[in-house]
Design an enzyme around this catalytic site. Structure first.
Site, PDB file in Angstrom:
ATOM      1  N   TYR A  19       0.694  -1.359  -0.139  1.00 27.98           N
ATOM      2  CA  TYR A  19       0.035   0.106  -0.062  1.00 27.98           C
ATOM      3  C   TYR A  19       1.134   1.510   0.008  1.00 27.98           C
ATOM      4  O   TYR A  19       0.745   2.105  -0.976  1.00 27.98           O
ATOM      5  CB  TYR A  19      -0.834   0.096   1.097  1.00 27.98           C
ATOM      6  CG  TYR A  19      -1.776   1.110   1.359  1.00 27.98           C
ATOM      7  CD1 TYR A  19      -2.384   1.848   0.436  1.00 27.98           C
ATOM      8  CD2 TYR A  19      -1.728   1.788   2.812  1.00 27.98           C
ATOM      9  CE1 TYR A  19      -3.311   3.289   0.688  1.00 27.98           C
ATOM     10  CE2 TYR A  19      -2.699   2.761   2.877  1.00 27.98           C
ATOM     11  CZ  TYR A  19      -3.234   3.429   1.892  1.00 27.98           C
ATOM     12  OH  TYR A  19      -3.848   4.708   2.285  1.00 27.98           O
ATOM     13  N   ILE A  20       1.845   1.385   1.067  1.00 29.38           N
ATOM     14  CA  ILE A  20       2.499   2.850   1.083  1.00 29.38           C
ATOM     15  C   ILE A  20       3.764   2.572   0.027  1.00 29.38           C
ATOM     16  O   ILE A  20       3.968   3.696  -0.608  1.00 29.38           O
ATOM     17  CB  ILE A  20       3.008   2.986   2.555  1.00 29.38           C
ATOM     18  CG1 ILE A  20       1.745   3.072   3.492  1.00 29.38           C
ATOM     19  CG2 ILE A  20       3.657   4.351   2.778  1.00 29.38           C
ATOM     20  CD1 ILE A  20       2.290   2.823   5.097  1.00 29.38           C
ATOM     21  N   ASP A  39       9.682  -7.208  -3.654  1.00 28.42           N
ATOM     22  CA  ASP A  39       8.546  -7.613  -3.012  1.00 28.42           C
ATOM     23  C   ASP A  39       8.128  -9.182  -3.222  1.00 28.42           C
ATOM     24  O   ASP A  39       8.355  -9.537  -4.295  1.00 28.42           O
ATOM     25  CB  ASP A  39       7.379  -6.770  -3.566  1.00 28.42           C
ATOM     26  CG  ASP A  39       6.077  -6.560  -2.613  1.00 28.42           C
ATOM     27  OD1 ASP A  39       5.594  -7.813  -2.183  1.00 28.42           O
ATOM     28  OD2 ASP A  39       5.949  -5.602  -2.181  1.00 28.42           O
ATOM     29  N   ASN A  43       1.570  -9.608   0.533  1.00 30.35           N
ATOM     30  CA  ASN A  43       0.552  -9.191   0.700  1.00 30.35           C
ATOM     31  C   ASN A  43       0.229  -8.124  -0.414  1.00 30.35           C
ATOM     32  O   ASN A  43      -0.432  -6.876  -0.170  1.00 30.35           O
ATOM     33  CB  ASN A  43       0.727  -8.290   2.083  1.00 30.35           C
ATOM     34  CG  ASN A  43      -0.728  -7.637   2.664  1.00 30.35           C
ATOM     35  OD1 ASN A  43      -1.784  -8.422   2.714  1.00 30.35           O
ATOM     36  ND2 ASN A  43      -0.773  -6.535   3.576  1.00 30.35           N
ATOM     37  N   LYS A 120       1.993  -6.522   9.117  1.00 29.44           N
ATOM     38  CA  LYS A 120       1.799  -5.562   9.878  1.00 29.44           C
ATOM     39  C   LYS A 120       0.403  -5.628  10.656  1.00 29.44           C
ATOM     40  O   LYS A 120      -0.172  -4.460  11.267  1.00 29.44           O
ATOM     41  CB  LYS A 120       1.458  -4.150   8.961  1.00 29.44           C
ATOM     42  CG  LYS A 120       0.370  -4.385   7.925  1.00 29.44           C
ATOM     43  CD  LYS A 120      -0.018  -3.353   7.164  1.00 29.44           C
ATOM     44  CE  LYS A 120      -0.973  -3.503   6.070  1.00 29.44           C
ATOM     45  NZ  LYS A 120      -1.573  -2.161   5.223  1.00 29.44           N
ATOM     46  N   SER A 160       6.334   3.508  13.115  1.00 24.71           N
ATOM     47  CA  SER A 160       4.926   3.625  13.233  1.00 24.71           C
ATOM     48  C   SER A 160       4.633   4.196  14.562  1.00 24.71           C
ATOM     49  O   SER A 160       5.367   4.160  15.345  1.00 24.71           O
ATOM     50  CB  SER A 160       3.955   2.150  13.255  1.00 24.71           C
ATOM     51  OG  SER A 160       2.966   2.268  13.700  1.00 24.71           O
ATOM     52  N   ALA A 161       3.442   5.094  14.426  1.00 27.75           N
ATOM     53  CA  ALA A 161       2.956   5.707  15.800  1.00 27.75           C
ATOM     54  C   ALA A 161       2.695   4.838  16.886  1.00 27.75           C
ATOM     55  O   ALA A 161       2.667   5.130  17.974  1.00 27.75           O
ATOM     56  CB  ALA A 161       1.565   6.347  15.398  1.00 27.75           C
ATOM     57  N   TYR A 207       3.507  -6.761  17.240  1.00 30.95           N
ATOM     58  CA  TYR A 207       3.888  -5.887  16.104  1.00 30.95           C
ATOM     59  C   TYR A 207       4.595  -4.639  16.444  1.00 30.95           C
ATOM     60  O   TYR A 207       5.456  -3.883  15.962  1.00 30.95           O
ATOM     61  CB  TYR A 207       2.582  -5.556  15.237  1.00 30.95           C
ATOM     62  CG  TYR A 207       2.648  -4.580  14.153  1.00 30.95           C
ATOM     63  CD1 TYR A 207       3.585  -4.609  13.081  1.00 30.95           C
ATOM     64  CD2 TYR A 207       2.077  -3.092  14.453  1.00 30.95           C
ATOM     65  CE1 TYR A 207       3.621  -3.642  12.169  1.00 30.95           C
ATOM     66  CE2 TYR A 207       2.384  -2.132  13.439  1.00 30.95           C
ATOM     67  CZ  TYR A 207       3.096  -2.380  12.224  1.00 30.95           C
ATOM     68  OH  TYR A 207       3.321  -1.514  11.572  1.00 30.95           O
ATOM     69  N   LYS A 211       8.494  -2.812  15.665  1.00 31.41           N
ATOM     70  CA  LYS A 211       8.849  -1.601  15.266  1.00 31.41           C
ATOM     71  C   LYS A 211       9.930  -0.840  16.305  1.00 31.41           C
ATOM     72  O   LYS A 211      10.641  -0.049  15.824  1.00 31.41           O
ATOM     73  CB  LYS A 211       7.628  -0.697  15.074  1.00 31.41           C
ATOM     74  CG  LYS A 211       6.762  -1.164  13.814  1.00 31.41           C
ATOM     75  CD  LYS A 211       7.576  -1.164  12.501  1.00 31.41           C
ATOM     76  CE  LYS A 211       6.779  -1.920  11.493  1.00 31.41           C
ATOM     77  NZ  LYS A 211       7.584  -1.752  10.196  1.00 31.41           N
ATOM     78  N   ASN A 237      -1.866   7.570  10.767  1.00 34.21           N
ATOM     79  CA  ASN A 237      -2.798   6.403  10.222  1.00 34.21           C
ATOM     80  C   ASN A 237      -2.999   7.097   8.697  1.00 34.21           C
ATOM     81  O   ASN A 237      -3.862   7.679   8.319  1.00 34.21           O
ATOM     82  CB  ASN A 237      -4.102   6.645  10.860  1.00 34.21           C
ATOM     83  CG  ASN A 237      -4.259   5.852  12.070  1.00 34.21           C
ATOM     84  OD1 ASN A 237      -3.568   6.246  13.053  1.00 34.21           O
ATOM     85  ND2 ASN A 237      -5.095   4.880  12.428  1.00 34.21           N
TER      86      ASN A 237
END
Ligand code: NAD
Ligand code: WQD
Length: 404
Positions: A19-20, A39, A43, A120, A160-161, A207, A211, A237
């Site tokens: 996605y990102i 890759d 996913n 993730k 990640s936050a 998870y 990180k 997010n």
């Protein structure tokens, strides 16, 4: 982008069809970078590569620029093939060191690495912690060893936050130095001593810990050798997608994040949205998150690469973390309304209790990224929602036919 001899230089994007990663690859190509994508499609789908190439070619045609190179390698970044791949982008060159001695050294055509590849899912990480530690932590260590061998030390890491853990519950915008890296000792008024270990910062799942450990490993590596220039980008997010509607979030597993679940409700794949908690101390009782457009996140990587390049000119190294968030809080209910407005449909809600491990408020301070990287987000939550809905209508609905 080429070196002085005209040899093309590349940015290696690991997990570049996710996605990102796919949006970042597209932004890199739009900005003229040659890209190598690694890759294993665990996913993602190879069709994403076609969309990236189509969109990049369209951009280059409109801008009158040359289409950069895109090399795709379908492989697990932990496999032995990774070594051969790095070797194939490496030249052996003669250098003369400070004492006048000649030596052969590796010079890579890979100018920088952006590492997205990881598992993730919060829930799966609780069920299969070893798979998460293996892919997100052990894989990272092996990768760093390989990169070091081939003198590739310009590295951007997807953090990640989630590394802020329970600190988010304090409700203030999270600053990068809010993360507790070391054991903290506190003595209260009665003289009771408590030691808070980093593991007790409130990280709620394996998870999150992967990180946290990832960042710690990178900070240690950077401290050991100033030749490393490492940036950890802590995404809040990420939502939305490229406005073309050709590229978006399409994971293989079960959707658990808010916007993908909302999309499923709106397309009839789920009957209702379970709203986890209506008793948070927020303006409407639902939790607050910092939704950031994925293209803003992607541009953050270009800024980080530029920042690292400037550091390299100054011969500076080290580890630095940056938040990539919008700096604005949106409640779950406001997020629901945003997608309802974009889709012109209503979402049925099922009010339910809090989800285990959730925090009430999680919003970024964007000051550091703004000041140091010169990055600031451009897109609104409404834009995220309308781009996402455009992707649902243009591409996602047709996916079952092309997934094989
Ligand atoms: P994603 O699953 O869509 O993308 C990850 C990509 O990496 C996938 O294409 C997958 O096939 C690939 N991959 C996974 N393991 C691999 C391996 N061993 N070898 C090769 N390829 C592999 O996830 P995403 O949402 O794009 O997230 C990218 C990164 O950002 C991850 O590290 C994630 O932890 C982090 N992150 C994501 C979010 C979010 O909300 N999406 C938030 C914060 C941080
Ligand atoms: C957002 C809000 C839910 C689904 C997670 C990871 C984090 C990062 C981003 C990778 C929460 C509520 C959700 C639903 C709901 N990923 N919600 N019903 O939890 O902020 O962060 O993804 O690094 O690490 O933890 O994102 O989208 O799951 O939830 O009410 O069906 O929506 O409770 O308040 P979260 P999310």
């Amino acid at each position: 982008v080429s070196d002085s001899t005209g040899t093309p230089r590349f940015t290696l994007v690991i997990g570049g069809l996710g996605y990102i990663g796919s949006h970042t690859t597209l932004e890199l190509l739009r900005a003229g970078h040659n890209v190598i994508i690694v890759d294993n499609l665990s996913n993602s789908y190879q069709t994403v590569l076609d969309s990236i190439k189509t969109l990049a070619a369209k951009h280059c045609k409109a801008a009158g620029t040359r289409m950069p190179l895109v090399h795709f390698h379908k492989l697990d970044y932990r496999s032995r093939s990774m070594r051969f791949l790095l070797e194939s982008y490496t030249d052996l060159v003669m250098t003369i060191d400070a004492s006048g001695e000649q030596r052969m050294t590796y010079q890579s055509r890979i100018a920088g690495v952006i590492h997205f590849a990881a598992y993730k899912s919060v829930g799966n990480s609780i069920k299969e912690p070893l798979a998460y530690y293996q892919n997100n932590v052990c894989g990272l260590v092996t990768l760093l060893e390989q990169l070091d061998k081939y003198n590739i030390r310009n590295f951007i890491f997807s953090s990640s936050a989630t590394v802020y853990g329970a600190k988010a519950n304090e409700g203030k915008p999270l600053r990068e130095d809010d993360l507790l890296h070391h054991a903290e000792e506190r003595v209260d008024a009665e003289g009771n001593r408590t030691v808070t270990q980093p593991s007790a910062v409130g990280l709620s799942c394996p998870y999150a810990r992967t990180k946290y450990f990832g960042e710690s490993i990178l900070a240690d590596v950077a401290a050991s050798d100033p030749a490393w220039r490492i940036v950890a980008l802590r995404y809040f997010n990420p939502v939305g997608c490229d406005p073309s509607g050709l590229l978006g979030e399409n994971p293989r597993g079960e959707a658990t994040n808010l916007y993908p679940v909302l999309t499923q409700v709106l397309t009839g794949m789920r009957p209702k949205l379970d709203v986890f908690g209506s008793d948070w101390s927020t303006r409407d009782g639902t939790a607050v998150r910092d939704f950031i457009h994925v293209l803003d996140v992607a541009r953050g990587h270009i800024s980080a690469l530029g920042w690292n390049a400037d550091r390299s000119l100054r011969d500076e190294g080290g580890f630095r973390a940056f938040n990539l968030g919008s700096g604005t809080g949106t409640t779950v209910l406001e997020a629901v309304r945003s997608l309802e407005a974009a889709a012109k449909r209503t979402v049925s809600l099922n009010w339910t209790g809090r989800r285990d491990g959730d925090v009430g408020v999680c919003v970024a301070s964007t000051e550091r990224a703004n000041k140091e990287l010169g990055w600031s987000p451009r897109e609104s939550v409404a834009q995220c929602a309308s781009d996402l809905w455009n992707f649902v209508e243009r591409t996602l609905r047709l996916q079952p036919a092309v997934k094989a």
